[in-house]
Write a protein that holds these residues in place. Structure first.
Motif, PDB file in Angstrom:
ATOM      1  N   ALA A  88      -7.211  85.371  22.911  1.00  0.00           N
ATOM      2  CA  ALA A  88      -8.585  84.976  22.559  1.00  0.00           C
ATOM      3  C   ALA A  88      -9.594  85.621  23.508  1.00  0.00           C
ATOM      4  O   ALA A  88     -10.664  86.070  23.083  1.00  0.00           O
ATOM      5  N   LEU A  89      -9.243  85.681  24.776  1.00  0.00           N
ATOM      6  CA  LEU A  89     -10.126  86.268  25.786  1.00  0.00           C
ATOM      7  C   LEU A  89     -10.444  87.727  25.453  1.00  0.00           C
ATOM      8  O   LEU A  89     -11.578  88.186  25.600  1.00  0.00           O
ATOM      9  N   ASP A  90      -9.440  88.461  24.967  1.00  0.00           N
ATOM     10  CA  ASP A  90      -9.621  89.873  24.608  1.00  0.00           C
ATOM     11  C   ASP A  90     -10.651  90.050  23.483  1.00  0.00           C
ATOM     12  O   ASP A  90     -11.243  91.119  23.340  1.00  0.00           O
ATOM     13  N   GLU A  94     -12.591  82.132  24.544  1.00  0.00           N
ATOM     14  CA  GLU A  94     -12.259  81.415  25.767  1.00  0.00           C
ATOM     15  C   GLU A  94     -10.806  81.653  26.137  1.00  0.00           C
ATOM     16  O   GLU A  94      -9.994  82.073  25.314  1.00  0.00           O
ATOM     17  N   LYS A  95     -10.481  81.366  27.390  1.00  0.00           N
ATOM     18  CA  LYS A  95      -9.105  81.469  27.854  1.00  0.00           C
ATOM     19  C   LYS A  95      -8.385  80.165  27.556  1.00  0.00           C
ATOM     20  O   LYS A  95      -8.975  79.096  27.630  1.00  0.00           O
ATOM     21  N   ALA A  98      -5.272  76.732  23.286  1.00  0.00           N
ATOM     22  CA  ALA A  98      -5.956  76.316  22.060  1.00  0.00           C
ATOM     23  C   ALA A  98      -6.746  77.475  21.456  1.00  0.00           C
ATOM     24  O   ALA A  98      -6.696  77.723  20.240  1.00  0.00           O
ATOM     25  N   ALA A  99      -7.454  78.212  22.294  1.00  0.00           N
ATOM     26  CA  ALA A  99      -8.251  79.347  21.812  1.00  0.00           C
ATOM     27  C   ALA A  99      -7.351  80.451  21.269  1.00  0.00           C
ATOM     28  O   ALA A  99      -7.666  81.072  20.244  1.00  0.00           O
ATOM     29  N   ASN A 100      -6.234  80.689  21.931  1.00  0.00           N
ATOM     30  CA  ASN A 100      -5.291  81.705  21.449  1.00  0.00           C
ATOM     31  C   ASN A 100      -4.732  81.326  20.085  1.00  0.00           C
ATOM     32  O   ASN A 100      -4.615  82.167  19.186  1.00  0.00           O
TER      33      ASN A 100
END
Length: 201
Positions: A88-90, A94-95, A98-100
């Motif tokens: 998700a960060l890429d 957010e890191k 859950a975001a991934n």
């Protein structure tokens, strides 16, 4: 024998300590020794695991064990792959798990092919310059669900459904996961090599 684990992931430490218990080794997280995390510049799990193991061994002067693992999704050309923890960060998100998971669900929306596998590379070195690192790979196939299930595990466990077990990984108990997982498969092979080559256990 004391091995430095090239990770600061507490849940990973618990999993791996249980898997390597038959050898009588003690895993020590690198963070407890003040060792910073290594760079992971490579495109493969095995290369990143080797870089992390050498870094931890160099900084500690002890033998080291490193794991590089993640999720490989066929419809995404193997992504998120080695970028699993930063998926998700890429994308500017957010890191965190859950975001991934949210990004993965968005990327797979409307796709029929949801086959995937968890992949784990485990590498052990006797020292930073060990010319004969022990390398083991584990692969755990399944398919990605359309919504999370279960409350256990970490990472992509709530989205990864294992057909032979009829459950998501997050619905498995820790003991059951340690029998079937990609990390368990790699650890079983690495334990065999450590007995054969390092004469442990």
């Amino acid at each position: 024998m004391k091995l430095v684990l090239a990770s600061n992931n507490a849940k990973k430490l618990v999993e791996l300590q249980a898997l390597f218990a038959p050898l009588g080794v003690e895993l020590v997280a690198q963070g407890s020794l003040g060792i910073a995390e290594a760079e992971e510049p490579f495109e493969t799990f095995a290369e990143n695991a080797l870089a992390k193991a050498r870094h931890a061994a160099r900084a500690s002067g002890l033998p080291a064990l490193a794991d590089d693992s993640g999720l490989s999704v066929d419809a995404l050309g193997g992504a998120p792959g080695v970028r699993s923890a930063r998926y998700a960060l890429d994308a500017g998100g957010e890191k965190g798990d859950a975001a991934n998971n949210e990004r993965l669900l968005r990327e797979l929306a409307g796709r029929e092919d949801r086959t995937a596998r968890f992949v784990c590379a485990l590498v052990a070195v006797r020292g930073a310059a060990d010319p004969e690192p022990l390398v083991a790979m584990g692969r755990w196939p399944g398919r990605i669900l359309t919504a999370p299930r279960g409350t256990g595990g970490f990472g992509y466990d709530p989205l990864m459904f294992i057909p032979p077990l009829c459950r998501a990984v997050a619905e498995l108990g820790a003991g059951e996961k340690n029998i079937h997982s990609h990390r368990a498969l790699a650890a079983g092979e690495l334990v065999r090599q450590m007995r054969e080559v390092w004469k442990l256990g």
